[in-house]
Scaffold this motif. Structure first.
Motif, PDB file in Angstrom:
ATOM      1  N   ALA A 116       0.841  -1.197   0.000  1.00  0.00           N
ATOM      2  CA  ALA A 116       0.000   0.000   0.000  1.00  0.00           C
ATOM      3  C   ALA A 116       0.875   1.245   0.000  1.00  0.00           C
ATOM      4  O   ALA A 116       1.895   1.299   0.693  1.00  0.00           O
ATOM      5  CB  ALA A 116      -0.919   0.010   1.219  1.00  0.00           C
ATOM      6  N   PHE A 117       0.482   2.236  -0.790  1.00  0.00           N
ATOM      7  CA  PHE A 117       1.169   3.525  -0.836  1.00  0.00           C
ATOM      8  C   PHE A 117       0.209   4.593  -0.318  1.00  0.00           C
ATOM      9  O   PHE A 117      -0.903   4.737  -0.835  1.00  0.00           O
ATOM     10  CB  PHE A 117       1.591   3.869  -2.264  1.00  0.00           C
ATOM     11  CG  PHE A 117       2.629   2.948  -2.834  1.00  0.00           C
ATOM     12  CD1 PHE A 117       3.983   3.226  -2.695  1.00  0.00           C
ATOM     13  CD2 PHE A 117       2.249   1.792  -3.508  1.00  0.00           C
ATOM     14  CE1 PHE A 117       4.944   2.382  -3.221  1.00  0.00           C
ATOM     15  CE2 PHE A 117       3.209   0.932  -4.036  1.00  0.00           C
ATOM     16  CZ  PHE A 117       4.556   1.232  -3.884  1.00  0.00           C
ATOM     17  N   CYS A 118       0.632   5.327   0.701  1.00  0.00           N
ATOM     18  CA  CYS A 118      -0.176   6.415   1.250  1.00  0.00           C
ATOM     19  C   CYS A 118       0.393   7.732   0.729  1.00  0.00           C
ATOM     20  O   CYS A 118       1.450   8.179   1.178  1.00  0.00           O
ATOM     21  CB  CYS A 118      -0.144   6.388   2.772  1.00  0.00           C
ATOM     22  SG  CYS A 118      -0.835   4.875   3.476  1.00  0.00           S
ATOM     23  N   VAL A 119      -0.290   8.349  -0.225  1.00  0.00           N
ATOM     24  CA  VAL A 119       0.242   9.546  -0.873  1.00  0.00           C
ATOM     25  C   VAL A 119      -0.770  10.694  -0.867  1.00  0.00           C
ATOM     26  O   VAL A 119      -0.774  11.536  -1.760  1.00  0.00           O
ATOM     27  CB  VAL A 119       0.710   9.250  -2.318  1.00  0.00           C
ATOM     28  CG1 VAL A 119       1.858   8.270  -2.318  1.00  0.00           C
ATOM     29  CG2 VAL A 119      -0.436   8.710  -3.174  1.00  0.00           C
ATOM     30  N   LEU A 120      -1.620  10.726   0.147  1.00  0.00           N
ATOM     31  CA  LEU A 120      -2.551  11.850   0.271  1.00  0.00           C
ATOM     32  C   LEU A 120      -1.755  13.132   0.484  1.00  0.00           C
ATOM     33  O   LEU A 120      -0.746  13.144   1.193  1.00  0.00           O
ATOM     34  CB  LEU A 120      -3.500  11.628   1.449  1.00  0.00           C
ATOM     35  CG  LEU A 120      -4.431  10.414   1.360  1.00  0.00           C
ATOM     36  CD1 LEU A 120      -5.276  10.309   2.618  1.00  0.00           C
ATOM     37  CD2 LEU A 120      -5.315  10.489   0.121  1.00  0.00           C
ATOM     38  N   GLU A 121      -2.189  14.215  -0.122  1.00  0.00           N
ATOM     39  CA  GLU A 121      -1.422  15.455  -0.057  1.00  0.00           C
ATOM     40  C   GLU A 121      -1.554  16.157   1.293  1.00  0.00           C
ATOM     41  O   GLU A 121      -0.672  16.915   1.693  1.00  0.00           O
ATOM     42  CB  GLU A 121      -1.855  16.384  -1.198  1.00  0.00           C
ATOM     43  CG  GLU A 121      -1.477  15.816  -2.560  1.00  0.00           C
ATOM     44  CD  GLU A 121      -1.785  16.766  -3.702  1.00  0.00           C
ATOM     45  OE1 GLU A 121      -2.518  17.751  -3.477  1.00  0.00           O
ATOM     46  OE2 GLU A 121      -1.306  16.521  -4.816  1.00  0.00           O
ATOM     47  N   ASP A 122      -2.628  15.899   2.007  1.00  0.00           N
ATOM     48  CA  ASP A 122      -2.788  16.464   3.342  1.00  0.00           C
ATOM     49  C   ASP A 122      -2.067  15.560   4.344  1.00  0.00           C
ATOM     50  O   ASP A 122      -2.391  14.375   4.476  1.00  0.00           O
ATOM     51  CB  ASP A 122      -4.274  16.561   3.690  1.00  0.00           C
ATOM     52  CG  ASP A 122      -4.507  17.217   5.037  1.00  0.00           C
ATOM     53  OD1 ASP A 122      -4.359  16.518   6.061  1.00  0.00           O
ATOM     54  OD2 ASP A 122      -4.823  18.421   5.065  1.00  0.00           O
ATOM     55  N   SER A 123      -1.099  16.099   5.064  1.00  0.00           N
ATOM     56  CA  SER A 123      -0.261  15.299   5.962  1.00  0.00           C
ATOM     57  C   SER A 123      -1.078  14.628   7.063  1.00  0.00           C
ATOM     58  O   SER A 123      -0.858  13.447   7.378  1.00  0.00           O
ATOM     59  CB  SER A 123       0.827  16.176   6.594  1.00  0.00           C
ATOM     60  OG  SER A 123       1.701  16.669   5.622  1.00  0.00           O
TER      61      SER A 123
END
Length: 234
Positions: A72-79
């Motif tokens: 899984a890659f977590c790449v949401l722009e909101d930290s």
């Protein structure tokens, strides 16, 4: 039957680039989009896009995905959302390999505490890419001349014709900079999008008729390169 997959949470340029580069490793690639992201890139993905909510219980993943052999890659722009997502995935899937992107060291530390197996700072990723390029003598020379000398360098888009002697070869096996004195920056796809020449996807690309390359070098060197590849487009 459960399938092995790459699960990419976030629908942005980083997510699309990751998706294109993991298709060689994972037969199934799924992009998961928050509703707020859906309209931004809706026409830019050839991958299956699923909607998700940060409150999801991940029942669909439990039923269809081989978690132990997936990533899984977590790449949401909101930290904050990215950290919450990582916590949620880790609490539900002890054996899931989670990779997260961070925009600073503080966020990276929080993502590790949240359960990410590996955190990749965006600044580090860009710096390493540039560092890899600058290790090549021809690239050092080109950048020096771009920055400090007169503008004798040119950029051109060159198309491969059917008589090209390199057709069938893997791009990464060809040292065009040494042979022709030019630097190949990118390959232009059929849809006119471009792929950075040092990406893992391009390294496996097979040279074929009608390929188009973005190159930089002196005009005389580019002309010699054009003779070898076929014809100049622009």
């Amino acid at each position: 039957m459960k399938n092995r997959a790459a699960l990419i949470f976030g629908y942005n340029d980083y997510a699309l680039e990751i998706a294109k580069n993991v298709t060689y490793e994972y037969e199934n690639v799924y992009l998961y989009s928050l509703n707020s992201e859906q309209d931004i890139l809706k026409n830019r993905s050839c991958f299956e896009v699923k909607s998700f909510d940060l409150s999801d219980k991940w029942d669909d993943l439990n039923e269809n995905i081989d978690i132990q052999n997936s990533i899984a890659f977590c790449v949401l722009e909101d930290s904050a959302e990215n950290i919450f997502l990582t916590i949620s995935l880790r609490s539900s899937f002890v054996n899931l390999n989670i990779i997260a992107l961070s925009n600073n060291k503080q966020t990276a530390n929080k993502l590790q505490m949240a359960g990410a197996n590996k955190v990749i700072p965006l600044v580090q990723t860009t710096a390493e890419m540039i560092s890899e390029m600058l290790q090549k003598p021809i690239v050092k020379d080109v950048f020096h001349k771009i920055l400090f000398e007169s503008g004798a360098l040119k950029i051109a888009q060159v198309k491969v014709n059917e008589s090209n002697c390199y057709i069938g070869n893997v791009v990464s096996d060809i040292d065009w900079s040494k042979r022709y004195g030019i630097v190949v920056l990118a390959i232009v796809n059929e849809d006119m999008s471009s792929e950075f020449i040092y990406s893992s996807k391009v390294k496996h690309h097979i040279v074929s008729k009608d390929d188009m390359y973005i190159v930089v070098g002196y005009e005389t060197d580019i002309k010699e390169f054009e003779k070898m590849t076929g014809s100049a487009c622009d």
